[in-house]
Design an enzyme around this catalytic site. Sequence first.
Site, PDB file in Angstrom:
ATOM      1  N   SER A 187      -7.556 -22.622  17.763  1.00 32.94           N
ATOM      2  CA  SER A 187      -8.522 -21.580  18.156  1.00 32.94           C
ATOM      3  C   SER A 187      -8.933 -21.711  19.618  1.00 32.94           C
ATOM      4  O   SER A 187      -9.227 -20.712  20.268  1.00 32.94           O
ATOM      5  CB  SER A 187      -9.806 -21.696  17.318  1.00 32.94           C
ATOM      6  OG  SER A 187      -9.543 -21.605  15.960  1.00 32.94           O
ATOM      7  N   HIS A 202      -2.405 -17.391  15.971  1.00 26.66           N
ATOM      8  CA  HIS A 202      -3.803 -17.538  15.546  1.00 26.66           C
ATOM      9  C   HIS A 202      -4.102 -16.518  14.455  1.00 26.66           C
ATOM     10  O   HIS A 202      -4.263 -15.331  14.724  1.00 26.66           O
ATOM     11  CB  HIS A 202      -4.724 -17.348  16.759  1.00 26.66           C
ATOM     12  CG  HIS A 202      -6.166 -17.602  16.459  1.00 26.66           C
ATOM     13  ND1 HIS A 202      -7.135 -16.635  16.524  1.00 26.66           N
ATOM     14  CD2 HIS A 202      -6.798 -18.734  16.058  1.00 26.66           C
ATOM     15  CE1 HIS A 202      -8.298 -17.162  16.198  1.00 26.66           C
ATOM     16  NE2 HIS A 202      -8.126 -18.428  15.911  1.00 26.66           N
ATOM     17  N   GLU A 254      -2.876 -13.272  16.272  1.00 30.93           N
ATOM     18  CA  GLU A 254      -2.717 -13.272  17.730  1.00 30.93           C
ATOM     19  C   GLU A 254      -1.576 -14.219  18.090  1.00 30.93           C
ATOM     20  O   GLU A 254      -1.514 -15.336  17.575  1.00 30.93           O
ATOM     21  CB  GLU A 254      -4.006 -13.736  18.394  1.00 30.93           C
ATOM     22  CG  GLU A 254      -5.160 -12.775  18.172  1.00 30.93           C
ATOM     23  CD  GLU A 254      -6.454 -13.315  18.739  1.00 30.93           C
ATOM     24  OE1 GLU A 254      -6.783 -12.971  19.874  1.00 30.93           O
ATOM     25  OE2 GLU A 254      -7.132 -14.081  18.037  1.00 30.93           O
ATOM     26  N   ASN A 267     -11.712 -14.261  19.342  1.00 29.42           N
ATOM     27  CA  ASN A 267     -12.872 -15.145  19.409  1.00 29.42           C
ATOM     28  C   ASN A 267     -13.716 -14.917  20.657  1.00 29.42           C
ATOM     29  O   ASN A 267     -14.871 -15.336  20.715  1.00 29.42           O
ATOM     30  CB  ASN A 267     -12.448 -16.614  19.302  1.00 29.42           C
ATOM     31  CG  ASN A 267     -12.278 -17.037  17.853  1.00 29.42           C
ATOM     32  OD1 ASN A 267     -12.813 -16.404  16.944  1.00 29.42           O
ATOM     33  ND2 ASN A 267     -11.527 -18.095  17.620  1.00 29.42           N
TER      34      ASN A 267
HETATM   35  N1  LIG Z   1     -11.762 -21.896  10.066  1.00 34.00           N
HETATM   36  C1  LIG Z   1     -11.420 -20.814  10.762  1.00 34.00           C
HETATM   37  O1  LIG Z   1     -12.033 -19.738  10.623  1.00 34.00           O
HETATM   38  C2  LIG Z   1     -10.241 -20.860  11.693  1.00 34.00           C
HETATM   39  C3  LIG Z   1      -9.681 -19.636  12.107  1.00 34.00           C
HETATM   40  C4  LIG Z   1      -8.546 -19.650  12.918  1.00 34.00           C
HETATM   41  C5  LIG Z   1      -8.026 -20.863  13.360  1.00 34.00           C
HETATM   42  N2  LIG Z   1      -8.631 -22.033  12.967  1.00 34.00           N
HETATM   43  C6  LIG Z   1      -7.989 -23.295  13.416  1.00 34.00           C
HETATM   44  O2  LIG Z   1      -7.175 -23.753  12.343  1.00 34.00           O
HETATM   45  C7  LIG Z   1      -7.114 -25.193  12.365  1.00 34.00           C
HETATM   46  C8  LIG Z   1      -7.585 -25.725  11.026  1.00 34.00           C
HETATM   47  O3  LIG Z   1      -8.893 -25.247  10.772  1.00 34.00           O
HETATM   48  P1  LIG Z   1      -9.517 -25.265   9.293  1.00 34.00           P
HETATM   49  O4  LIG Z   1     -10.734 -24.429   9.332  1.00 34.00           O
HETATM   50  O5  LIG Z   1      -8.454 -25.002   8.287  1.00 34.00           O
HETATM   51  O6  LIG Z   1      -9.945 -26.826   9.202  1.00 34.00           O
HETATM   52  P2  LIG Z   1     -10.280 -27.697   7.905  1.00 34.00           P
HETATM   53  O7  LIG Z   1     -11.203 -28.753   8.359  1.00 34.00           O
HETATM   54  O8  LIG Z   1     -10.685 -26.803   6.768  1.00 34.00           O
HETATM   55  O9  LIG Z   1      -8.860 -28.336   7.480  1.00 34.00           O
HETATM   56  C9  LIG Z   1      -8.127 -29.207   8.305  1.00 34.00           C
HETATM   57  C10 LIG Z   1      -7.181 -30.005   7.425  1.00 34.00           C
HETATM   58  O10 LIG Z   1      -6.307 -30.773   8.274  1.00 34.00           O
HETATM   59  C11 LIG Z   1      -6.022 -31.956   7.577  1.00 34.00           C
HETATM   60  N3  LIG Z   1      -5.475 -32.950   8.483  1.00 34.00           N
HETATM   61  C12 LIG Z   1      -6.097 -33.759   9.365  1.00 34.00           C
HETATM   62  N4  LIG Z   1      -5.211 -34.543  10.014  1.00 34.00           N
HETATM   63  C13 LIG Z   1      -3.995 -34.231   9.520  1.00 34.00           C
HETATM   64  C14 LIG Z   1      -2.658 -34.688   9.773  1.00 34.00           C
HETATM   65  N5  LIG Z   1      -2.413 -35.651  10.672  1.00 34.00           N
HETATM   66  N6  LIG Z   1      -1.650 -34.126   9.081  1.00 34.00           N
HETATM   67  C15 LIG Z   1      -1.895 -33.168   8.155  1.00 34.00           C
HETATM   68  N7  LIG Z   1      -3.124 -32.692   7.860  1.00 34.00           N
HETATM   69  C16 LIG Z   1      -4.157 -33.226   8.547  1.00 34.00           C
HETATM   70  C17 LIG Z   1      -7.358 -32.362   6.965  1.00 34.00           C
HETATM   71  O11 LIG Z   1      -7.197 -33.302   5.910  1.00 34.00           O
HETATM   72  C18 LIG Z   1      -7.875 -31.008   6.488  1.00 34.00           C
HETATM   73  O12 LIG Z   1      -7.482 -30.751   5.143  1.00 34.00           O
HETATM   74  C19 LIG Z   1      -7.975 -25.638  13.557  1.00 34.00           C
HETATM   75  O13 LIG Z   1      -7.147 -25.776  14.672  1.00 34.00           O
HETATM   76  C20 LIG Z   1      -8.927 -24.446  13.730  1.00 34.00           C
HETATM   77  O14 LIG Z   1      -9.434 -24.347  15.039  1.00 34.00           O
HETATM   78  C21 LIG Z   1      -9.709 -22.067  12.130  1.00 34.00           C
END
Ligand SMILES: NC(=O)c1ccc[n+]([C@@H]2O[C@H](COP(=O)([O-])OP(=O)(O)OC[C@H]3O[C@@H](n4cnc5c(N)ncnc54)[C@H](O)[C@@H]3O)[C@@H](O)[C@H]2O)c1
Length: 290
Positions: free
Chosen positions: A119, A140, A152, A190
């Site tokens: 993000s 994204h 995106e 965003n």
């Molecule tokens: N939450 C949102 O609305 C949103 C929207 C778009 C993009 N994002 C991006 O998506 C990504 C994930 O966000 P999220 O909200 O799903 O986070 P989250 O915290 O819900 O999940 C992240 C997951 O990654 C896992 N993880 C950590 N280290 C790891 C590794 N080495 N190998 C494999 N898995 C691993 C964790 O165990 C966890 O299950 C981030 O980069 C975030 O910025 C989030």
Amino acid sequence: MENRTVAVLGAGTMGAGIATVMARAGHHVILFDVSEDNLRRGIDTVHGFFDVSVQKGKLTDEQGRVAKSALHGSTSLADLAHCDVVVEAVYEDLRLKKDIFAQLDDIVSESTLFHTNTSTLSVTGIASGSRRPERVVGTHYCNPAPLMKLVEVADGRHTATWAHDATIRFLASLGKTSVVTKDRPGFIVNRFLIPWENSCIRALEAGLGTRDSIDAAVLGALGHPMGPFRLLDIVGMDIHQQVATRLYEQLRDPRFFPPPMVERMVAAGDLGRKTGRGFYEYDDNRLFGS
Ligand SMILES: NC(=O)c1ccc[n+]([C@@H]2O[C@H](COP(=O)([O-])OP(=O)(O)OC[C@H]3O[C@@H](n4cnc5c(N)ncnc54)[C@H](O)[C@@H]3O)[C@@H](O)[C@H]2O)c1
């Protein structure tokens, strides 16, 4: 497009959502996480989504069964050897994301596409972890990924045209609408979503309305598919805080700075669906609904 093997890294909110999208499109999906618990919950969320889709008549029993059987969980990177596409959705940590792509260089084939769902981090920076940065593309997804059409697409400095074009074709095959943007903090969405969500939280803090009346106002007046507090509960307050803070640090625009309520909710563990309570309360174990 023929069915592919797609690995989704990270079984959290976004990984589970993206895995749902891939399985629904007929791809063979490997959902990978280092945490067994998070992997289990991610798989439960995907299965729950398809179960509800069948109950609502959006999928037949057979389509639901096939979609669920397309999903496999793994905690071993070696299982990803035959992937055509890797979609990385792990924690928003540059070193972690770079390191994962560096490890994958030695596991997957030279033609495997690397997609990152960051993000706020630079796609170029993440791609520098790979010896083949030309195959890394920022994709994204909007949250919740199975319900929102937009993705995106941001190229890194060294992304090759073939990787960009293959990514656009792949996203179209998923039924997604791609918007091409630059590798800049916040991409397009965003840049206005985060200040807007902060405004909704500030309106709540100021007592302009209640959680329910502000959500209802947004549904009724703006035609959004869900109100800001329902959405923030899916996004996760920890993620909102992190994204808002990082964009504030990079853009120095006070509209991005998270209001005090965000810090209090994170401190209390009221992160949203992932902890069972955020602005609303949840009695199921799923990361998003359908
Ligand atoms: N939450 C949102 O609305 C949103 C929207 C778009 C993009 N994002 C991006 O998506 C990504 C994930 O966000 P999220 O909200 O799903 O986070 P989250 O915290 O819900 O999940 C992240 C997951 O990654 C896992 N993880 C950590 N280290 C790891 C590794 N080495 N190998 C494999 N898995 C691993 C964790 O165990 C966890 O299950 C981030 O980069 C975030 O910025 C989030």
